[in-house]
Scaffold this motif. Sequence first.
Motif, PDB file in Angstrom:
ATOM      1  N   ALA A  33       0.795  -1.230   0.000  1.00 57.61           N
ATOM      2  CA  ALA A  33       0.000   0.000   0.000  1.00 57.61           C
ATOM      3  C   ALA A  33       0.827   1.280   0.000  1.00 57.61           C
ATOM      4  O   ALA A  33       0.373   2.312  -0.500  1.00 57.61           O
ATOM      5  N   LEU A  34       2.027   1.221   0.554  1.00 51.49           N
ATOM      6  CA  LEU A  34       2.813   2.434   0.765  1.00 51.49           C
ATOM      7  C   LEU A  34       3.713   2.788  -0.416  1.00 51.49           C
ATOM      8  O   LEU A  34       4.189   1.923  -1.141  1.00 51.49           O
ATOM      9  N   ASN A  35       3.956   4.085  -0.555  1.00 50.29           N
ATOM     10  CA  ASN A  35       4.874   4.583  -1.585  1.00 50.29           C
ATOM     11  C   ASN A  35       6.296   4.539  -1.030  1.00 50.29           C
ATOM     12  O   ASN A  35       6.537   4.931   0.112  1.00 50.29           O
ATOM     13  N   ILE A  36       7.230   4.063  -1.834  1.00 50.84           N
ATOM     14  CA  ILE A  36       8.624   3.982  -1.403  1.00 50.84           C
ATOM     15  C   ILE A  36       9.505   4.719  -2.407  1.00 50.84           C
ATOM     16  O   ILE A  36       9.371   4.534  -3.622  1.00 50.84           O
ATOM     17  N   VAL A  37      10.383   5.556  -1.885  1.00 52.61           N
ATOM     18  CA  VAL A  37      11.311   6.306  -2.728  1.00 52.61           C
ATOM     19  C   VAL A  37      12.726   5.821  -2.445  1.00 52.61           C
ATOM     20  O   VAL A  37      13.137   5.719  -1.282  1.00 52.61           O
ATOM     21  N   ALA A  38      13.458   5.520  -3.479  1.00 46.78           N
ATOM     22  CA  ALA A  38      14.829   5.035  -3.324  1.00 46.78           C
ATOM     23  C   ALA A  38      15.654   6.035  -2.524  1.00 46.78           C
ATOM     24  O   ALA A  38      15.641   7.245  -2.781  1.00 46.78           O
ATOM     25  N   SER A  39      16.355   5.538  -1.515  1.00 50.27           N
ATOM     26  CA  SER A  39      17.148   6.387  -0.625  1.00 50.27           C
ATOM     27  C   SER A  39      18.132   5.505   0.127  1.00 50.27           C
ATOM     28  O   SER A  39      18.302   4.327  -0.194  1.00 50.27           O
ATOM     29  N   LYS A  46       9.037   2.404  -5.403  1.00 48.86           N
ATOM     30  CA  LYS A  46       7.818   1.595  -5.519  1.00 48.86           C
ATOM     31  C   LYS A  46       6.618   2.491  -5.312  1.00 48.86           C
ATOM     32  O   LYS A  46       6.522   3.202  -4.315  1.00 48.86           O
ATOM     33  N   GLU A  47       5.700   2.487  -6.261  1.00 47.79           N
ATOM     34  CA  GLU A  47       4.501   3.306  -6.144  1.00 47.79           C
ATOM     35  C   GLU A  47       3.518   2.689  -5.161  1.00 47.79           C
ATOM     36  O   GLU A  47       3.451   1.461  -5.002  1.00 47.79           O
ATOM     37  N   PRO A  51       2.772  -4.020  -5.391  1.00 45.90           N
ATOM     38  CA  PRO A  51       3.480  -4.933  -4.490  1.00 45.90           C
ATOM     39  C   PRO A  51       4.993  -4.847  -4.672  1.00 45.90           C
ATOM     40  O   PRO A  51       5.485  -4.699  -5.792  1.00 45.90           O
ATOM     41  N   CYS A  52       5.712  -4.921  -3.589  1.00 42.02           N
ATOM     42  CA  CYS A  52       7.172  -4.958  -3.645  1.00 42.02           C
ATOM     43  C   CYS A  52       7.585  -6.214  -4.400  1.00 42.02           C
ATOM     44  O   CYS A  52       6.949  -7.277  -4.275  1.00 42.02           O
ATOM     45  N   SER A  53       8.637  -6.129  -5.163  1.00 40.48           N
ATOM     46  CA  SER A  53       9.095  -7.277  -5.953  1.00 40.48           C
ATOM     47  C   SER A  53       9.560  -8.432  -5.076  1.00 40.48           C
ATOM     48  O   SER A  53       9.681  -9.568  -5.554  1.00 40.48           O
ATOM     49  N   ASN A  54       9.791  -8.156  -3.791  1.00 39.84           N
ATOM     50  CA  ASN A  54      10.239  -9.207  -2.869  1.00 39.84           C
ATOM     51  C   ASN A  54       9.088  -9.858  -2.104  1.00 39.84           C
ATOM     52  O   ASN A  54       9.308 -10.765  -1.297  1.00 39.84           O
ATOM     53  N   LEU A  55       7.854  -9.392  -2.360  1.00 37.47           N
ATOM     54  CA  LEU A  55       6.696  -9.957  -1.681  1.00 37.47           C
ATOM     55  C   LEU A  55       6.303 -11.279  -2.334  1.00 37.47           C
ATOM     56  O   LEU A  55       6.035 -11.338  -3.535  1.00 37.47           O
ATOM     57  N   MET A 107      -8.594  -1.035   0.029  1.00 34.71           N
ATOM     58  CA  MET A 107      -7.794  -1.505   1.160  1.00 34.71           C
ATOM     59  C   MET A 107      -6.486  -0.716   1.274  1.00 34.71           C
ATOM     60  O   MET A 107      -6.068  -0.345   2.373  1.00 34.71           O
ATOM     61  N   PHE A 108      -5.851  -0.448   0.143  1.00 33.44           N
ATOM     62  CA  PHE A 108      -4.583   0.276   0.156  1.00 33.44           C
ATOM     63  C   PHE A 108      -4.765   1.719   0.615  1.00 33.44           C
ATOM     64  O   PHE A 108      -3.846   2.322   1.176  1.00 33.44           O
ATOM     65  N   ARG A 109      -5.945   2.287   0.383  1.00 38.73           N
ATOM     66  CA  ARG A 109      -6.220   3.654   0.842  1.00 38.73           C
ATOM     67  C   ARG A 109      -6.600   3.688   2.311  1.00 38.73           C
ATOM     68  O   ARG A 109      -6.309   4.662   3.020  1.00 38.73           O
ATOM     69  N   VAL A 110      -7.222   2.618   2.786  1.00 42.55           N
ATOM     70  CA  VAL A 110      -7.640   2.557   4.186  1.00 42.55           C
ATOM     71  C   VAL A 110      -6.444   2.341   5.118  1.00 42.55           C
ATOM     72  O   VAL A 110      -6.396   2.893   6.215  1.00 42.55           O
ATOM     73  N   PHE A 111      -5.475   1.559   4.668  1.00 38.75           N
ATOM     74  CA  PHE A 111      -4.353   1.195   5.530  1.00 38.75           C
ATOM     75  C   PHE A 111      -3.630   2.396   6.149  1.00 38.75           C
ATOM     76  O   PHE A 111      -3.418   2.425   7.376  1.00 38.75           O
ATOM     77  N   PRO A 112      -3.228   3.424   5.391  1.00 42.38           N
ATOM     78  CA  PRO A 112      -2.540   4.562   6.010  1.00 42.38           C
ATOM     79  C   PRO A 112      -3.416   5.310   7.025  1.00 42.38           C
ATOM     80  O   PRO A 112      -2.902   5.876   7.998  1.00 42.38           O
ATOM     81  N   ILE A 113      -4.730   5.298   6.797  1.00 45.18           N
ATOM     82  CA  ILE A 113      -5.649   5.944   7.739  1.00 45.18           C
ATOM     83  C   ILE A 113      -5.687   5.156   9.044  1.00 45.18           C
ATOM     84  O   ILE A 113      -5.593   5.726  10.142  1.00 45.18           O
ATOM     85  N   MET A 114      -5.814   3.837   8.927  1.00 38.97           N
ATOM     86  CA  MET A 114      -5.830   2.982  10.108  1.00 38.97           C
ATOM     87  C   MET A 114      -4.506   3.089  10.862  1.00 38.97           C
ATOM     88  O   MET A 114      -4.475   3.077  12.099  1.00 38.97           O
ATOM     89  N   GLU A 115      -3.431   3.184  10.134  1.00 40.10           N
ATOM     90  CA  GLU A 115      -2.110   3.310  10.748  1.00 40.10           C
ATOM     91  C   GLU A 115      -2.049   4.556  11.634  1.00 40.10           C
ATOM     92  O   GLU A 115      -1.528   4.512  12.752  1.00 40.10           O
TER      93      GLU A 115
END
Length: 289
Positions: A33-39, A46-47, A51-55, A107-115
Amino acid sequence: MSEDRRVDNTTAKKIRESLQADCINCFGLCCTALNIVASSDFAMNKEAGTPCSNLQSDFRCQIHSQLREKGCKGCTVFDCLGAGQMVSQVTFNGQDWRENSEVAEKMFRVFPIMEQLYEMTAYIAEALSYKVSRSLYDKLNAQLEQLQSVTKLDADALLSLDITTYRLPVNELLLETSEHIRNDVMVKTFSAKNTQKRNYRGIDWIGKKLTGKDLRAADLRGACLIAANMQNTDVRGADFIGADLRDADLSGANLSTSMFLTQMQVNSAKGDKQTRLPSYLQRPSHWTE
């Protein structure tokens, strides 16, 4: 509010300690669900919603035991406090997002709210575990009851929430709790002269040497402590909301009664077996012996 719905100190502590991620009962939401920026914390972009390629198909990470070595330190830091399994098993009744694109999107939009709701719940439950005035206790108790009720709403209701209407009163209550507890610690520990030297809110202590420093009852809200040397520092009773502890060295530090410290903050720092943590936090596996 009926008397039997009041939360005592012991129950509040148990609620706080129960807020733990249970990845077995989550559909890999933090990996999807989460956005990931290379760092320096993540080895890839990952947008959100991808899904992460390692999932793996069982929602487990295929490089879980090598995350830090593979450049994914950020994954070992993250902690949803249990929001993931709540969304997966309660809000969506165990529906696998892979089987329905509409369910997945929602579900992906709800997750950050629940978090965010779980984060606020953790803070309020911790505040209730302290000895505070009856008026403050009543306000905290009412806020906890409201947050717990909101987490049980259906997906559409959660998506319609204005999260700021919850954050603002929670922040005010936490500030009041912090002031009350820290003042109590200062009165019992320091002279009146020294109590005026404890406000470090938002201070920039990047890389600063704080070895052995007495920071009991300090206001460290929003403090930038990146790579600070805090070995053997005494921070009992200090308020850590929003403090950045990335790569801070907490070896031998006493955080046993630090306030509003999170698992993510601890995970982002360095420490050892001598580091003393609050009972509701786990010692990170990457810390040195």
